[in-house]
Design an enzyme around this catalytic site. Structure first.
Site, PDB file in Angstrom:
ATOM      1  N   LYS A 195       0.833  -1.194   0.000  1.00 27.26           N
ATOM      2  CA  LYS A 195       0.000   0.000   0.000  1.00 27.26           C
ATOM      3  C   LYS A 195       0.872   1.249   0.000  1.00 27.26           C
ATOM      4  O   LYS A 195       1.922   1.287   0.636  1.00 27.26           O
ATOM      5  CB  LYS A 195      -0.921  -0.001   1.221  1.00 27.26           C
ATOM      6  CG  LYS A 195      -1.959  -1.115   1.205  1.00 27.26           C
ATOM      7  CD  LYS A 195      -2.853  -1.044   2.424  1.00 27.26           C
ATOM      8  CE  LYS A 195      -3.914  -2.133   2.388  1.00 27.26           C
ATOM      9  NZ  LYS A 195      -4.794  -2.089   3.578  1.00 27.26           N
ATOM     10  N   HIS A 267      -7.169 -13.882   1.369  1.00 29.09           N
ATOM     11  CA  HIS A 267      -6.762 -13.214   2.604  1.00 29.09           C
ATOM     12  C   HIS A 267      -6.651 -14.206   3.759  1.00 29.09           C
ATOM     13  O   HIS A 267      -5.926 -13.958   4.732  1.00 29.09           O
ATOM     14  CB  HIS A 267      -7.751 -12.108   2.935  1.00 29.09           C
ATOM     15  CG  HIS A 267      -7.105 -10.848   3.439  1.00 29.09           C
ATOM     16  ND1 HIS A 267      -6.125 -10.178   2.737  1.00 29.09           N
ATOM     17  CD2 HIS A 267      -7.278 -10.142   4.591  1.00 29.09           C
ATOM     18  CE1 HIS A 267      -5.753  -9.110   3.413  1.00 29.09           C
ATOM     19  NE2 HIS A 267      -6.429  -9.072   4.549  1.00 29.09           N
ATOM     20  N   HIS A 293       2.573  -3.973   7.651  1.00 24.55           N
ATOM     21  CA  HIS A 293       1.700  -3.111   8.434  1.00 24.55           C
ATOM     22  C   HIS A 293       2.443  -1.849   8.847  1.00 24.55           C
ATOM     23  O   HIS A 293       3.584  -1.912   9.309  1.00 24.55           O
ATOM     24  CB  HIS A 293       1.205  -3.829   9.693  1.00 24.55           C
ATOM     25  CG  HIS A 293       0.171  -4.875   9.426  1.00 24.55           C
ATOM     26  ND1 HIS A 293      -0.109  -5.900  10.319  1.00 24.55           N
ATOM     27  CD2 HIS A 293      -0.652  -5.067   8.365  1.00 24.55           C
ATOM     28  CE1 HIS A 293      -1.059  -6.657   9.817  1.00 24.55           C
ATOM     29  NE2 HIS A 293      -1.402  -6.182   8.636  1.00 24.55           N
ATOM     30  N   TYR A 302      -3.335 -10.397  15.902  1.00 24.56           N
ATOM     31  CA  TYR A 302      -3.011 -11.807  15.715  1.00 24.56           C
ATOM     32  C   TYR A 302      -2.511 -12.455  17.006  1.00 24.56           C
ATOM     33  O   TYR A 302      -2.635 -13.660  17.177  1.00 24.56           O
ATOM     34  CB  TYR A 302      -1.964 -11.964  14.610  1.00 24.56           C
ATOM     35  CG  TYR A 302      -2.496 -11.629  13.248  1.00 24.56           C
ATOM     36  CD1 TYR A 302      -3.363 -12.480  12.578  1.00 24.56           C
ATOM     37  CD2 TYR A 302      -2.145 -10.433  12.618  1.00 24.56           C
ATOM     38  CE1 TYR A 302      -3.868 -12.158  11.327  1.00 24.56           C
ATOM     39  CE2 TYR A 302      -2.640 -10.111  11.365  1.00 24.56           C
ATOM     40  CZ  TYR A 302      -3.500 -10.972  10.733  1.00 24.56           C
ATOM     41  OH  TYR A 302      -3.996 -10.651   9.505  1.00 24.56           O
TER      42      TYR A 302
END
Length: 322
Positions: A195, A267, A293, A302
């Site tokens: 991203k 995903h 991230h 997680y």
């Protein structure tokens, strides 16, 4: 190269549509505008300026944030469902108008109350899934390599479909173009563009490396020859770069053949990657870097998933757990 409208422009087009064509009340239009403004702000924070860059997993990440999975306060299930409905409506409208190349809302649903993340597969389920994706024909070799790489790297499906062969960085000193078996057989590294066009280096192991080598030697050359030539790593039978939608079909087909009845998507492999690493003792900061991230708070969800798994095993195994 992206070619879709900006989030702001897309929202205005959709709001005009619902006002003129659907005759919605002013209060309803105001609610739509608030939902789309919040969505545009979230996309801007994620570095996404073009709606053509939004994929189903992007919307899944948005829903996860609304549900509190990234550390922020969760919204009510009704609010999440309304916001997702508004966003999906805009994407569907822009797709049907020819302003977007695909409908990003496909397969994305609002979570039920208390749901935080799609459940990770067990290691046995992952092994069964990967075995079911195999085959000696070109498409089978490609599918096995693709799913092996998704699980080995934890990369988003959009990141994997965007890979070129030059993004395979060998740990063995070979050339992935000319000698893939030597270059990739024991694993190596990927140059992943995530991203906001941020790049990261992600390792992959021997299982994925050998599957990649088999695909590059025995399948990809004939596939590429059917098209105009492309540097894309994963291609279809006609030689074009494989799409995200194709990967969804591949993984769901493999899951069906493997007898996996839970809801599964590309995903899911990313969730399984992170959960299995943490369960195996990996540091949360390492997993954060591998997943790409921006904040460790996104990754820390997680750790809760892993803790829940440990508690479940404990309750089922210890004679005095209850």
């Amino acid at each position: 190269m992206s070619w879709g409208p900006s989030p702001e422009h897309g929202a205005e087009r959709y709001l005009r549509h619902v006002a003129i064509e659907r005759g919605l009340s002013e209060n309803t239009r105001d609610a739509y505008r608030r939902d789309l403004t919040a969505y545009s702000e979230w996309l801007a924070a994620a570095g996404i300026e073009d709606l053509a860059d939004v994929a189903p997993e992007t919307l899944a990440d948005y829903v996860a944030e609304l549900n509190g999975s990234t550390g922020g306060p969760p919204f009510a299930p009704e609010t999440i469902a309304r916001r997702l409905s508004t966003v999906r409506g805009m994407h569907r409208f822009l797709f049907e108008e020819g302003l977007l190349p695909e409908f990003a809302g496909s397969g994305v649903r609002a979570p039920k109350k208390g749901q935080r993340l799609p459940k990770a597969l067990s290691t046995d389920q992952v092994a069964a899934l990967l075995d079911a994706a195999g085959g000696d024909d070109p498409v089978g070799l490609r599918d096995r390599a693709l799913l092996e790489l998704l699980y080995a790297s934890g990369a988003r499906v959009s990141e994997v479909t965007a890979l070129d062969i030059d993004d395979l960085l060998s740990g063995q000193g070979g050339d992935a173009w000319n000698d893939p078996e030597r270059a990739l057989g024991e694993g190596g590294f990927l140059r992943v563009t995530g991203k906001g066009s941020k790049q990261r280096i992600v390792p992959y192991g021997g299982y994925a490396g050998r599957a990649l080598a088999a695909y590059l030697v025995r399948a990809r050359p004939a596939m590429v020859a059917a098209g105009r030539g492309t540097p894309a790593l994963f291609v279809g039978p006609r030689g074009g770069r494989v799409s995200r939608q194709s990967v969804w079909l591949v993984i769901r087909g493999a899951a069906e053949r493997a007898g996996i009845e839970t809801e599964i998507s590309p995903h899911t492999m990313r969730h399984s990657f992170a959960t299995h690493l943490l369960a195996g003792g990996a540091d949360v900061r390492t997993v954060q870097e591998l997943l790409g991230h921006a904040s460790v708070t996104t990754t820390q969800i997680y750790t809760q998933v892993t803790a829940d798994m440990l508690r479940e095993h404990y309750l089922h195994s210890h004679p005095r757990a209850r």
